[in-house]
Scaffold this active site. Structure first.
Site, PDB file in Angstrom:
ATOM      1  N   GLY A 184       0.787  -1.220   0.000  1.00 25.46           N
ATOM      2  CA  GLY A 184       0.000   0.000   0.000  1.00 25.46           C
ATOM      3  C   GLY A 184       0.822   1.275   0.000  1.00 25.46           C
ATOM      4  O   GLY A 184       2.033   1.264   0.133  1.00 25.46           O
ATOM      5  N   SER A 185       0.179   2.390  -0.177  1.00 22.84           N
ATOM      6  CA  SER A 185       0.797   3.708  -0.146  1.00 22.84           C
ATOM      7  C   SER A 185      -0.190   4.735  -0.672  1.00 22.84           C
ATOM      8  O   SER A 185      -1.198   4.986  -0.046  1.00 22.84           O
ATOM      9  CB  SER A 185       2.093   3.745  -0.952  1.00 22.84           C
ATOM     10  OG  SER A 185       2.784   4.925  -0.651  1.00 22.84           O
ATOM     11  N   ARG A 186       0.103   5.319  -1.865  1.00 22.76           N
ATOM     12  CA  ARG A 186      -0.792   6.348  -2.379  1.00 22.76           C
ATOM     13  C   ARG A 186      -0.782   6.342  -3.895  1.00 22.76           C
ATOM     14  O   ARG A 186       0.247   6.058  -4.522  1.00 22.76           O
ATOM     15  CB  ARG A 186      -0.341   7.725  -1.884  1.00 22.76           C
ATOM     16  CG  ARG A 186      -1.437   8.779  -1.963  1.00 22.76           C
ATOM     17  CD  ARG A 186      -0.950  10.091  -1.408  1.00 22.76           C
ATOM     18  NE  ARG A 186      -0.508  10.996  -2.454  1.00 22.76           N
ATOM     19  CZ  ARG A 186       0.230  12.068  -2.229  1.00 22.76           C
ATOM     20  NH1 ARG A 186       0.638  12.348  -1.014  1.00 22.76           N
ATOM     21  NH2 ARG A 186       0.564  12.863  -3.226  1.00 22.76           N
TER      22      ARG A 186
END
EC number: 4.1.1.65
Length: 215
Positions: A184-186
């Site tokens: 995950g992240s953006r």
């Protein structure tokens, strides 16, 4: 075009392409510890956390099938809308924060042609931090019916590898899998001038399902 994912038998777990370097050693360690736990209490103590970690990895790298929504622009990521910002050139940036519990496979927001895929080195601060603008990232450009669409995959404190599935020049269908951000992240998407945003800050999104623009 072949699907960009790890195949699985009917009814089995479908895993994201690019998960193997993390998943295989974890599952192998869990299997070994479980096998030896029958004869050794020490291995039994090891088997519990390694099996839990392997189960977590299977969950993190799941890649479910989706019924793709009809619409001009759909969400490229599972997550929560972190910000909606007008940009200097008239575009609007929609930033979607992906937690470790979200599906990590990203999808094409529109049909079109991949005109560029650029990896930019950077840091690994948490993706919800403003300084994440300088994080490791992959910048995509798509030639679409709305013109050039920019999408950026941004690594975070845990996500240290972005895995693009497609090279420059590839034609993509809307909702097609295009890459993976491990853990995950953006993901940011830039809507062209004149396109109204249909989502709001704090809203949950589903890749390939949630519509980003408004008629």
């Amino acid at each position: 075009m072949p699907d960009s994912q790890t195949s699985a038998p009917r009814g089995g777990v479908r895993l994201a392409r690019g998960a193997s370097p993390w998943l295989l050693p974890t599952v192998a360690t869990a299997a070994l510890s479980l096998a030896r736990a029958r004869k050794s209490g020490r291995w039994a103590a090891v088997a519990v956390p390694t099996t839990a970690l392997a189960a977590g990895m299977l969950w993190f790298f799941r890649d479910p099938e989706r019924e793709i929504t009809q619409g001009r622009v759909i969400s490229p990521a599972d997550g929560v809308v972190q910000s909606i910002m007008p940009w200097k050139d008239g575009r609007t940036r929609v930033a979607i924060f992906m937690s470790p519990l979200n599906v990590h496979v990203n999808r094409a927001p529109l049909a079109g042609t991949v005109t560029s895929v650029e990896h930019i080195p950077g840091g690994f601060v948490p993706a919800f931090n403003k300084e994440s603008e300088n994080n490791e990232r992959v910048v995509w450009h798509f030639d679409t019916e709305l013109g050039d669409i920019e999408m950026v995959q941004i690594a975070g404190a845990v996500a240290r590898r972005i895995v693009p599935y497609l090279p420059q020049g590839t034609k993509v269908e809307q909702g097609e899998r295009i890459g993976l951000i491990r853990f995950g992240s953006r993901v940011d998407i830039y809507l062209p001038e004149g396109i109204d945003v249909a989502v709001e800050v704090g809203q949950a999104t589903t890749a390939g399902v949630t519509r980003i623009d408004r008629d």
